[in-house]
Design an enzyme around this catalytic site. Structure first.
Site, short mmCIF file in Angstrom:
data_model
loop_
_atom_site.label_atom_id
_atom_site.label_comp_id
_atom_site.label_asym_id
_atom_site.label_seq_id
_atom_site.Cartn_x
_atom_site.Cartn_y
_atom_site.Cartn_z
N VAL A 1 0.81 -1.21 0.00
CA VAL A 1 0.00 0.00 0.00
C VAL A 1 0.85 1.27 0.00
CG1 VAL A 1 -1.70 1.33 1.32
CG2 VAL A 1 -1.94 -1.16 1.12
N GLU A 2 1.95 1.23 0.72
CA GLU A 2 2.79 2.42 0.85
C GLU A 2 3.57 2.75 -0.43
OE1 GLU A 2 2.93 4.61 3.13
OE2 GLU A 2 2.18 3.72 4.98
N SER A 3 4.13 1.73 -1.04
CA SER A 3 5.05 2.01 -2.15
C SER A 3 4.92 1.07 -3.35
CB SER A 3 6.50 1.92 -1.65
OG SER A 3 6.79 0.58 -1.26
N TYR B 1 -6.86 4.07 3.90
CA TYR B 1 -5.61 3.34 4.16
C TYR B 1 -5.90 2.07 4.93
CZ TYR B 1 -0.82 2.64 5.93
OH TYR B 1 0.42 2.10 6.26
#
Length: 219
Positions: free
Chosen positions: A133-135, A213
């Protein structure tokens, strides 16, 4: 010994200690009960110590607690044995289902993730999903806010190095999980929006970004 085995060993030791203490109380209960029964037929003897109702009640409570704890612990021990899965293979944390990563990213940085999971006691599945999800597993990503690397760190040096980034990101996440007593939703909210906002709003902040998120990581 992996983290799960360490926890099981500690819990078994705690139960054994509690069991021995309760067992002693049960023995005391039996002794006092016999004294109480004998006292009724030996009224002429003044040397027999009188057992009060309160003492007998406390001993009985200890005895019943021992029986109940033995039954509960037996079930818990069986459950722990069947669930003694290595930490990295867990897919559920505190009643939340961690969503899987995409097939194209499966296997990437697996050794680094496994090492961080064992070091900080965080499920591999969670670390993998956070990175997804972050990168999307791109170590060179930099957000508009300045977050860097696989787990999008805001502080620290050499943040684009995968090993450093995964270790630091997992450590931060583990800290939040501990801070919020295993509540993964609050831990992830703090990781995304900061613990200050979690404290300010008394839970998950009403930010659309943070709420989305959470939905991307857990079910």
């Amino acid at each position: 010994m992996n983290p799960v085995e360490q926890v099981m060993s500690a819990r078994q030791a705690e139960f054994q200690s509690a069991f021995e203490a309760a067992k002693q109380s049960a023995t005391t209960f039996e002794t006092k009960l016999n004294e109480r029964l004998n006292a009724s037929t030996q009224a002429k003897t003044t040397s027999v110590q009188t057992v009060t109702d309160a003492e007998l009640a406390r001993a009985r409570e200890a005895y019943e607690a021992l029986i109940n704890k033995s039954e509960t612990s037996s079930t818990a021990t069986t459950s722990s044995t069947t669930q003694a899965t290595p930490t990295g293979e867990l897919t559920n944390w505190n009643n939340y289902q961690i969503k899987p990563i995409s097939a194209e990213n499966e296997g990437k940085y697996s050794d680094l993730i496994k090492t961080a999971a064992a070091k900080y006691g965080v499920p591999e599945a969670l670390i993998k999903r956070v990175i997804q999800v972050e990168s999307n597993y791109n170590p060179n990503v930099v957000s508009s806010a300045g977050a860097t690397g696989l787990m999008q760190l805001m502080a620290g040096s050499n943040r684009t190095d995968p090993a450093t980034n995964i270790d630091a990101g997992t450590k931060e996440l583990a800290g939040y999980i501990k801070k919020y007593d295993g509540d993964l939703k609050l831990a992830l909210a703090a990781y995304n929006a900061g613990p200050g906002n979690v404290r300010k709003y008394g839970g998950v902040p009403p930010f659309k970004e943070t709420q989305n998120y959470l939905k991307k990581i857990i079910g």
